[in-house]
Scaffold this active site. Structure first.
Site, PDB file in Angstrom:
ATOM      1  N   ASP A  43      36.495  42.224  38.118  1.00  0.00           N
ATOM      2  CA  ASP A  43      36.974  43.584  38.375  1.00  0.00           C
ATOM      3  C   ASP A  43      37.242  44.326  37.069  1.00  0.00           C
ATOM      4  O   ASP A  43      37.540  43.717  36.039  1.00  0.00           O
ATOM      5  CB  ASP A  43      38.311  43.535  39.141  1.00  0.00           C
ATOM      6  CG  ASP A  43      38.147  43.038  40.564  1.00  0.00           C
ATOM      7  OD1 ASP A  43      37.020  42.663  40.948  1.00  0.00           O
ATOM      8  OD2 ASP A  43      39.169  42.992  41.278  1.00  0.00           O
ATOM      9  N   HIS A 192      38.716  39.212  35.799  1.00  0.00           N
ATOM     10  CA  HIS A 192      38.650  40.599  35.328  1.00  0.00           C
ATOM     11  C   HIS A 192      37.909  40.672  33.995  1.00  0.00           C
ATOM     12  O   HIS A 192      38.269  39.939  33.064  1.00  0.00           O
ATOM     13  CB  HIS A 192      40.064  41.166  35.140  1.00  0.00           C
ATOM     14  CG  HIS A 192      40.811  41.294  36.444  1.00  0.00           C
ATOM     15  ND1 HIS A 192      41.350  40.212  37.078  1.00  0.00           N
ATOM     16  CD2 HIS A 192      41.053  42.373  37.226  1.00  0.00           C
ATOM     17  CE1 HIS A 192      41.912  40.618  38.216  1.00  0.00           C
ATOM     18  NE2 HIS A 192      41.753  41.915  38.326  1.00  0.00           N
TER      19      HIS A 192
HETATM   20 ZN   LIG Z   1      41.213  46.343  39.417  1.00  0.00          ZN
END
Ligand SMILES: [Zn+2]
Length: 222
Positions: A43, A192
Site C-alpha cells: 500500500d 507498505h
Molecule cells: Zn494506506
C-alpha cells in the site's frame, strides 16, 4: 480421552475478527484457499525511495504482487508507476489523497476514488487493466461508503497486517515471525512501499518470501 481442539488464536491487531468478516459481505480478506497460495500486497506507493528496490527484490524471487497505489503518488511519479505495471504486478486504487473514510463525506470519498482511477488510467494508459480492486486507507470506511463502493468495486482488506509502517515497534524479525504464525492458505498479506516502512519492509519481505517459498507457498497477484 479428551478431544484436542486446535484453536487458532486471533489477534485483532493483525487480523479482522470473524464477526467483522461476516458483516462486511463481499469484502475480500483471503484469496483462493484451496491451495497453498498467498497474496502479497503493498500500500501507499509508488515512491522513488522504496519502490524501485522492492521491484528488484520481487524479481529476484520471481514474485508478482498487488500494489494499492495512492493516486497522488501515481501523478507525481508516473514513470515509476508504469515500471510497476511493466514488471508484471497488479496496480489498484487506494484513493487519491489517502483519505481516512471516517473523516470525509461519502460524496467526497467516492470522488477521491474516481479521481485516483482517472489518474491511473491517464498515466498507465490502455495497458492498465482496472480490476476495480479497492483498498480503503487504514482499512476504514463508513457504512454508506462501504455500501456505495461494494456496488462497483471488489473491496480488498487483508488476512495479515504486518505493521511495517511502525518500524519503531516492529523489526523485520518480528514481522517475519508474525507472518509465519498467522499465514494460511489464501492469506492476503499487507506491507507498505512507503518511506515510513522503509527501515524494515524490504528485509521483512525478503524473509517472508524465502520462508513461505520453502514451505511450498506460491505467490499470486489479486
Ligand atoms: Zn494506506
Amino acid at each position: 480421552m479428551g478431544v484436542i481442539l486446535r484453536m487458532r488464536l486471533l489477534d485483532i491487531r493483525y487480523q479482522f475478527p470473524m464477526v467483522i468478516q461476516r458483516l462486511m459481505r463481499g469484502v475480500v480478506f483471503r484469496g483462493d484457499i484451496s491451495q497453498r497460495n498467498v497474496y502479497i500486497t503493498f500500500d501507499d506507493g509508488p515512491v522513488p525511495q522504496v519502490t524501485p528496490a522492492l521491484l528488484d527484490l520481487l524479481d529476484v524471487y520471481g514474485v508478482k504482487a498487488t500494489f494499492f497505489c495512492v493516486g497522488e503518488n501515481v501523478q507525481r511519479y508516473p514513470d515509476l508507476a508504469r515500471k510497476v505495471m511493466q514488471r508484471g504486478h497488479t496496480l489498484a486504487c487506494h484513493t487519491y489523497h489517502h483519505l481516512r473514510g471516517w473523516s470525509v463525506s461519502t460524496t467526497d470519498y467516492l470522488n477521491d476514488v474516481a479521481l485516483a482511477e482517472q489518474t491511473m488510467r491517464s498515466v498507465l494508459g490502455p495497458g492498465w487493466n482496472n480490476t476495480r480492486l479497492f483498498r480503503p486507507p487504514h482499512g476504514r470506511m463508513t457504512w454508506p461508503q462501504y455500501r456505495a463502493l461494494r456496488a462497483t468495486h471488489r473491496i480488498v482488506l487483508w488476512d495479515v497486517l504486518t505493521h511495517d509502517y511502525d518500524a519503531a515497534h516492529y523489526s523485520a524479525k518480528r514481522i517475519h515471525s508474525l507472518v509465519q504464525r498467522l499465514v494460511r492458505e489464501g492469506s492476503i498479506i499487507t506491507f507498505h512501499d512507503s518511506v515510513k516502512a522503509q527501515p524494515v519492509m524490504l528485509d521483512a519481505v525478503e524473509k517472508t518470501i524465502t520462508t513461505l517459498q520453502q514451505s511450498g507457498y506460491s505467490f499470486l497477484r489479486l
